[in-house]
Structures are given as structure tokens and as C-alpha cells.
Design an enzyme around this catalytic site. Structure first.
Site, mmCIF file in Angstrom:
data_model
loop_
_atom_site.group_PDB
_atom_site.id
_atom_site.type_symbol
_atom_site.label_atom_id
_atom_site.label_comp_id
_atom_site.label_asym_id
_atom_site.label_seq_id
_atom_site.Cartn_x
_atom_site.Cartn_y
_atom_site.Cartn_z
ATOM 1 N N GLU A 46 49.924 1.988 -23.652
ATOM 2 C CA GLU A 46 49.374 2.816 -24.553
ATOM 3 C C GLU A 46 47.865 3.538 -24.134
ATOM 4 O OE1 GLU A 46 48.622 4.151 -29.243
ATOM 5 O OE2 GLU A 46 49.912 2.791 -28.708
ATOM 6 N N GLN A 47 47.297 2.458 -23.830
ATOM 7 C CA GLN A 47 45.794 2.799 -23.236
ATOM 8 C C GLN A 47 45.760 3.769 -22.193
ATOM 9 O OE1 GLN A 47 42.650 0.117 -23.989
ATOM 10 N NE2 GLN A 47 41.866 0.574 -22.044
#
Length: 123
Positions: A46-47
Site C-alpha cells: 500500500e505504501q
């Protein structure tokens, strides 16, 4: 403080077309059986996707993850060096990024994720 503060992520590349992180699995990143925690590989995915989407955002907009589907294909042991590579599947205000994570020494794919990211107006 971020959940990834102990991950030791090294940003190799960040653009609207590719984000690359490298990291080594340390004790803070493992689950009770001594292998990489699935939640950590999901957070890294997600980052990476959010950082890539941020590269496309107009001023006054921020990237916010809205969906995450992740598949853990094999365990990754303590000390292994890994790489996460994120590429966009589609651009626009709602984006989908594909993130593959591999063991650097062998090239084995151990995690694949699809991350939906929405570009929303910052408050």
C-alpha cells in the site's frame, strides 16, 4: 509513527510509472513463526502504490488507499533481502497498482498485491 518505521525500507525509485523499495526481513517484521508477517508485506504494497499515485496527483490532492487484495505465495525467512515493485494498472483519480514482492537473491515472487488508490482533495 508508522507501522513501517522498523521495516528499514530503502526507496530505490519513485515515479508515476514505477516505485521500488528494498528491505531486509528483520525480527520486527516477522510473525510468531519467524517469517515475514503478511500484514507487513501488505503495508509495504500500500505504501508503494500510494507513493506512486502521489506522483500523479495535482496540487491540493492526496493519495488514499481504498482497497487492497494481497496474496502471500511463500514464506520469507529472517535475514532475506526483498524488493517491492509497484506499477500502475490504470491512472486517473481512481488508480489501481500492481505490487510484486520478490526475494532478491533468487527472484522468487512471494507476494502479489492489487492496491486501489483514490486521489482526494486535501482538507
Amino acid at each position: 509513527m508508522s507501522i513501517l518505521d522498523d521495516a528499514g525500507l530503502e526507496l530505490i525509485e519513485a515515479s508515476s510509472q514505477l516505485v521500488v523499495y528494498r528491505y531486509t526481513v528483520n525480527a520486527q517484521l516477522t510473525q510468531i513463526h519467524g517469517v515475514l508477517h503478511g500484514g507487513i508485506s501488505a503495508a509495504i504494497a500500500e505504501q508503494a502504490a500510494s507513493l506512486g499515485a502521489t506522483q500523479t496527483a495535482a496540487e491540493g490532492f492526496i493519495a488514499v488507499g481504498t482497497g487492497l487484495e494481497t496474496h502471500h505465495l511463500r514464506p520469507v525467512s529472517l535475514g532475506m533481502q526483498c524488493e517491492a515493485r509497484a506499477v500502475p494498472e490504470n491512472a486517473g483519480r481512481l488508480q489501481v497498482w500492481r505490487v510484486e514482492q520478490r526475494i532478491l537473491t533468487t527472484g522468487e515472487l512471494f507476494n502479489v498485491s492489487s492496491v486501489s488508490v483514490y486521489l482526494k482533495r486535501a482538507r
